[in-house]
Motif scaffolding. Structure first.
Motif, PDB file in Angstrom:
ATOM      1  N   ALA A  24       0.884  -1.229   0.093  1.00 42.21           N
ATOM      2  CA  ALA A  24      -0.003   0.004   0.034  1.00 42.21           C
ATOM      3  C   ALA A  24       1.004   1.484  -0.100  1.00 42.21           C
ATOM      4  N   LEU A  25       0.606   2.127  -0.773  1.00 40.23           N
ATOM      5  CA  LEU A  25       1.253   3.450  -0.953  1.00 40.23           C
ATOM      6  C   LEU A  25       0.368   4.367  -0.170  1.00 40.23           C
TER       7      LEU A  25
ATOM      8  N   LEU B 184      -2.821  -1.945   8.551  1.00 41.09           N
ATOM      9  CA  LEU B 184      -2.230  -2.865   7.441  1.00 41.09           C
ATOM     10  C   LEU B 184      -1.047  -3.465   7.842  1.00 41.09           C
ATOM     11  N   LYS B 185      -0.192  -2.965   8.539  1.00 48.26           N
ATOM     12  CA  LYS B 185       0.958  -3.898   8.958  1.00 48.26           C
ATOM     13  C   LYS B 185       0.455  -4.956   9.932  1.00 48.26           C
TER      14      LYS B 185
ATOM     15  N   GLU C  20       2.781  -4.645   3.415  1.00 48.20           N
ATOM     16  CA  GLU C  20       3.949  -3.561   3.385  1.00 48.20           C
ATOM     17  C   GLU C  20       3.360  -2.156   3.125  1.00 48.20           C
ATOM     18  N   THR C  21       3.885  -1.116   3.800  1.00 49.40           N
ATOM     19  CA  THR C  21       3.390   0.015   3.339  1.00 49.40           C
ATOM     20  C   THR C  21       4.586   1.179   3.113  1.00 49.40           C
ATOM     21  N   ARG C  22       4.190   1.803   2.050  1.00 46.14           N
ATOM     22  CA  ARG C  22       5.355   2.736   1.667  1.00 46.14           C
ATOM     23  C   ARG C  22       4.759   4.279   1.686  1.00 46.14           C
ATOM     24  N   ALA C  23       5.301   5.237   2.654  1.00 46.94           N
ATOM     25  CA  ALA C  23       4.902   6.615   2.564  1.00 46.94           C
ATOM     26  C   ALA C  23       5.165   7.199   1.574  1.00 46.94           C
TER      27      ALA C  23
ATOM     28  N   GLU D 128       4.077   2.739  -8.685  1.00 47.69           N
ATOM     29  CA  GLU D 128       4.500   1.547  -9.438  1.00 47.69           C
ATOM     30  C   GLU D 128       4.690   0.377  -8.829  1.00 47.69           C
ATOM     31  N   GLY D 129       3.822  -0.968  -8.879  1.00 45.18           N
ATOM     32  CA  GLY D 129       3.864  -1.887  -8.223  1.00 45.18           C
ATOM     33  C   GLY D 129       3.300  -2.083  -6.813  1.00 45.18           C
ATOM     34  N   VAL D 130       2.296  -0.925  -6.425  1.00 47.37           N
ATOM     35  CA  VAL D 130       1.634  -1.282  -5.208  1.00 47.37           C
ATOM     36  C   VAL D 130       0.044  -1.635  -5.661  1.00 47.37           C
ATOM     37  N   ASP D 131      -0.470  -2.299  -4.404  1.00 51.84           N
ATOM     38  CA  ASP D 131      -1.904  -2.853  -4.691  1.00 51.84           C
ATOM     39  C   ASP D 131      -2.849  -1.758  -4.499  1.00 51.84           C
ATOM     40  N   VAL D 132      -2.600  -0.912  -3.404  1.00 54.39           N
ATOM     41  CA  VAL D 132      -3.553  -0.063  -2.980  1.00 54.39           C
ATOM     42  C   VAL D 132      -2.644   1.329  -2.699  1.00 54.39           C
TER      43      VAL D 132
END
Length: 304
Positions: free
Chosen positions: A5-6, A22-23, A28-31, A44-48
């Protein structure tokens, strides 16, 4: 592989709670760093994409809709689902409860019109979107909202500062619960409609009911003191936020609560935090109650 998730607006309260939930669910989370990243590349490459970004009211007219277009384009590029927290701004002072899909978007004030257009953009974008609509937030730490900035500032003295009619039902959402529900909905996103507008049940309290529950939680008599709206009116010439607070004042005097039908269909086994427990967590971060905890801890240690 873990789903990714972004997170937009990662420092905001909705996004912070989403990151935690989410964690906990194994994501996996990306800020997203708005100052240094391109959103399309970051997606790119994120699901949500979790869109918890929310500028201050005076910046809504300038920022909200352009940012919405960016999110939609990034989601299309990544073929990602977007989840956004919804509110009750779209409906206007004539709204009828329960608030759900059947409630017309009749707001004519500036913030309401912006939210109507934001939701229309997502609904017509073709991007898989989950809008989880809720009332005012309460949280486990300061969130910059009515509850901790105004209403509970004198709670240690037994006063609840209330901004509306005390006998009118008002919708509330405990953010840890709301985020947990959003994650559960994301995990079943492939089974949902392309655009879902789901009301989060949360809690419904009048001011009188809220003061009564806080009396039980704090073990002291909590009485209501009316908020002084005249101070907001007088500050309009030099405080840009004031006019927006005034335009949304009707939410405190218009009875409203959330529809549960679609939510219960999708998450029939969801267990909400009991309201007294939620309020206990929602006031636990206040300085006066932290001090009380410290004193009680020291007394307990001394007695031992």
């Amino acid at each position: 592989m873990r789903p990714v998730a972004l997170i937009l607006g990662a420092s905001g309260r909705f996004s912070k709670n989403m990151i935690e939930q989410l964690k906990a669910a194994g994501w996996e989370t990306r800020a997203f760093d708005r100052a240094n990243q391109d959103m399309k590349k970051a997606a790119e490459g994120v699901d949500v994409i979790v869109n918890g970004a929310n500028p201050q009211y005076p910046q809504w007219k300038r920022d909200v809709l352009p940012f919405t277009h960016q999110v939609i384009e990034a989601a299309k590029h990544a073929n990602a689902t977007v989840v956004i927290p919804g509110n009750n701004y779209c409906f206007g002072p004539g709204m009828h409860s329960p608030i759900g899909l059947q409630t017309p978007h009749n707001a004519t004030n500036e913030l309401g019109v912006i939210r109507i257009e934001l939701e229309r953009l997502y609904k017509t974008s073709g991007v898989r979107t989950i809008l989880l609509r809720a009332g005012d937030f309460i949280d486990t730490s300061a969130s910059g909202n009515w509850f901790d900035l105004i209403m509970t500032t004198r709670l240690e003295k037994g006063k609840l500062i209330y901004p509306g009619k005390t006998d009118v039902p008002h919708a509330w959402a405990y953010l840890p619960d709301m985020a947990r529900a959003a994650v559960q909905l994301l995990e079943m996103r492939d089974q949902l409609n392309a655009y879902e507008d789901i009301s989060f049940p949360g809690y419904t309290w009048t001011g009188n009911e809220l003061s009564k529950t806080l009396t039980t939680v704090t073990k002291q008599n909590v009485t209501i003191k009316q908020f002084s709206w005249w101070m907001i009116r007088l500050s309009q010439p030099f405080w840009s936020l004031a006019k927006h607070l005034l335009e949304m004042r009707y939410l405190w005097d218009t009875p409203h609560w959330m529809d549960t039908i679609r939510f219960d269909e999708l998450l029939p086994d969801f267990e909400a935090t009991p309201e007294q427990e939620a309020l206990k967590h929602a006031i636990g971060h206040l300085p006066a109650f932290q001090l009380s905890k410290l004193i009680l801890t020291r007394q307990h240690k001394s007695a031992a």
